[in-house]
Design an enzyme around this catalytic site. Structure first.
Site, short mmCIF file in Angstrom:
data_model
loop_
_atom_site.label_atom_id
_atom_site.label_comp_id
_atom_site.label_asym_id
_atom_site.label_seq_id
_atom_site.Cartn_x
_atom_site.Cartn_y
_atom_site.Cartn_z
N GLY A 14 0.80 -1.23 0.00
CA GLY A 14 0.00 0.00 0.00
C GLY A 14 0.82 1.27 0.00
O GLY A 14 0.35 2.31 0.47
N LYS A 15 2.03 1.23 -0.57
CA LYS A 15 2.86 2.45 -0.63
C LYS A 15 2.18 3.53 -1.47
O LYS A 15 2.09 4.68 -1.06
CB LYS A 15 4.25 2.16 -1.23
N THR A 16 1.74 3.14 -2.68
CA THR A 16 1.13 4.14 -3.57
C THR A 16 -0.17 4.66 -2.95
O THR A 16 -0.40 5.88 -2.90
CB THR A 16 0.84 3.52 -4.95
N LYS A 37 8.76 8.61 -7.98
CA LYS A 37 8.98 7.17 -7.84
C LYS A 37 10.33 6.93 -8.52
O LYS A 37 10.40 6.81 -9.76
CB LYS A 37 7.84 6.41 -8.53
N THR A 41 9.66 -0.84 -11.84
CA THR A 41 9.88 -2.00 -12.72
C THR A 41 8.52 -2.57 -13.12
O THR A 41 7.49 -2.21 -12.54
CB THR A 41 10.73 -3.09 -12.04
N GLU A 114 8.33 7.48 -3.35
CA GLU A 114 7.88 6.10 -3.14
C GLU A 114 8.95 5.09 -3.57
O GLU A 114 9.38 5.09 -4.73
CB GLU A 114 6.59 5.83 -3.92
N GLY A 115 9.35 4.24 -2.65
CA GLY A 115 10.32 3.19 -2.96
C GLY A 115 9.71 2.13 -3.86
O GLY A 115 8.58 2.23 -4.31
N ALA A 116 10.51 1.09 -4.13
CA ALA A 116 10.00 -0.07 -4.86
C ALA A 116 10.16 -1.25 -3.91
O ALA A 116 11.25 -1.45 -3.35
CB ALA A 116 10.80 -0.29 -6.14
N GLY A 117 9.10 -2.01 -3.71
CA GLY A 117 9.17 -3.15 -2.80
C GLY A 117 9.47 -2.72 -1.37
O GLY A 117 8.92 -1.73 -0.90
P1 GTP Z 1 4.23 -1.70 -5.26
O1 GTP Z 1 4.54 -0.26 -5.51
O2 GTP Z 1 3.84 -2.42 -6.51
O3 GTP Z 1 5.28 -2.40 -4.47
O4 GTP Z 1 2.87 -1.78 -4.35
P2 GTP Z 1 2.38 -0.73 -3.25
O5 GTP Z 1 3.05 -1.02 -1.95
O6 GTP Z 1 2.49 0.65 -3.76
O7 GTP Z 1 0.84 -1.12 -3.08
P3 GTP Z 1 -0.42 -0.32 -3.66
O8 GTP Z 1 -0.60 0.98 -2.94
O9 GTP Z 1 -0.36 -0.27 -5.14
O10 GTP Z 1 -1.57 -1.31 -3.19
C1 GTP Z 1 -1.68 -2.61 -3.75
C2 GTP Z 1 -3.12 -2.87 -4.12
O11 GTP Z 1 -3.95 -2.89 -2.97
C3 GTP Z 1 -3.72 -1.81 -5.05
O12 GTP Z 1 -4.60 -2.42 -5.95
C4 GTP Z 1 -4.49 -0.90 -4.09
O13 GTP Z 1 -5.57 -0.25 -4.72
C5 GTP Z 1 -4.96 -1.89 -3.04
N1 GTP Z 1 -5.06 -1.28 -1.72
C6 GTP Z 1 -4.05 -0.72 -1.04
N2 GTP Z 1 -4.46 -0.28 0.15
C7 GTP Z 1 -5.77 -0.59 0.24
C8 GTP Z 1 -6.76 -0.41 1.26
O14 GTP Z 1 -6.51 0.13 2.35
N3 GTP Z 1 -8.00 -0.87 0.99
C9 GTP Z 1 -8.31 -1.48 -0.16
N4 GTP Z 1 -9.54 -1.91 -0.34
N5 GTP Z 1 -7.41 -1.66 -1.15
C10 GTP Z 1 -6.16 -1.23 -0.96
MG MG Z 2 3.34 1.34 -5.54
#
Ligand code: GTP
Ligand code: MG
Length: 200
Positions: A14-16, A37, A41, A114-117
């Site tokens: 959930g970083k993004t 970012k 990748t 925002e980092g990666a992983g």
């Molecule tokens: P990477 O950058 O690929 O490493 O992933 P990330 O850490 O940025 O995760 P990201 O924020 O993309 O969340 C991953 C997925 O989970 C996405 O499809 C988001 O929409 C979903 N998501 C993240 N947080 C929540 C949340 O609190 N609730 C719900 N319902 N979905 C979430």
């Molecule tokens: Mg992300």
């Protein structure tokens, strides 16, 4: 300009999601925000995280109207893997990251990076995401963690790594599946050690 780095216990935590929420929060408080970012990748045509960050950055901050996706995501690779592997073990030149920061610096008050992983994702053979955090001299690092079974171990390991390197950090729990199970299964331990719990 303040730099806030967003890392997580793993990919897909959930970083993004958290970065977008923080940007909205800071913009509401009157800050001019932007996001970066450094490395993405798994990029086909456009970097998906970068596009989300660019769109919201431009919606919230009129200074960024001439900023491009290459400014927001200076380094991309096609293979969805850690940068070291996605680059086919070619040494990655990190200079474009510093150029992007220089370009964004006069245009914003707070830059979210925002980092990666997670923290020990390899960028080069002997250089990890946590090393980049150190080298960027950020004001604060936000560690996003999950709320499912296993979150105690994952959270403590990542926080320990940040603390060991004296990187100022705050932990945010992103409970994708709600907080109910977390309250029952993991939170009692965090309460017992007086661990500060922030929710995304
Ligand atoms: P990477 O950058 O690929 O490493 O992933 P990330 O850490 O940025 O995760 P990201 O924020 O993309 O969340 C991953 C997925 O989970 C996405 O499809 C988001 O929409 C979903 N998501 C993240 N947080 C929540 C949340 O609190 N609730 C719900 N319902 N979905 C979430
Ligand atoms: Mg992300």
């Amino acid at each position: 300009m303040q730099k806030i780095f967003i890392t997580a216990t793993n990919t897909d935590i959930g970083k993004t999601f958290t970065t977008l929420k923080l940007m909205q929060h800071y913009a509401k408080e009157g800050y001019k925000v932007a996001a970066l970012k450094p490395i993405e990748t798994g990029v086909d045509k456009f970097p998906p995280d970068g596009m989300k960050l660019l769109t919201l950055s431009q919606n919230l901050n009129p200074n960024l109207k001439n900023i491009t996706i290459e400014d927001i995501v200076p380094i991309t690779f096609e293979l969805p893997a850690a940068p070291f592997i996605a680059s086919q073990a070619q040494k990655i030149d990190l200079d474009p990251i510093y150029k992007s920061i220089q370009k964004l610096q006069p245009l914003c008050d707070v830059l979210f990076i925002e980092g990666a992983g997670g923290l020990y994702v390899p960028i080069n053979k002997d250089y990890f995401m946590i090393d980049l955090i150190e080298d960027l001299h950020v004001n604060k690092t936000i560690l996003v963690t999950h709320c499912d079974l296993g979150c105690i171990n994952d959270t403590l390991l990542s926080k320990h790594s940040l603390d060991q390197k004296k990187i100022p950090n705050e932990v945010y729990f992103n409970c994708k599946n709600g907080r109910e199970n977390f309250e029952k299964v993991s939170k009692p331990f965090f309460d017992a050690i007086d661990f500060k719990i922030n929710f995304v």
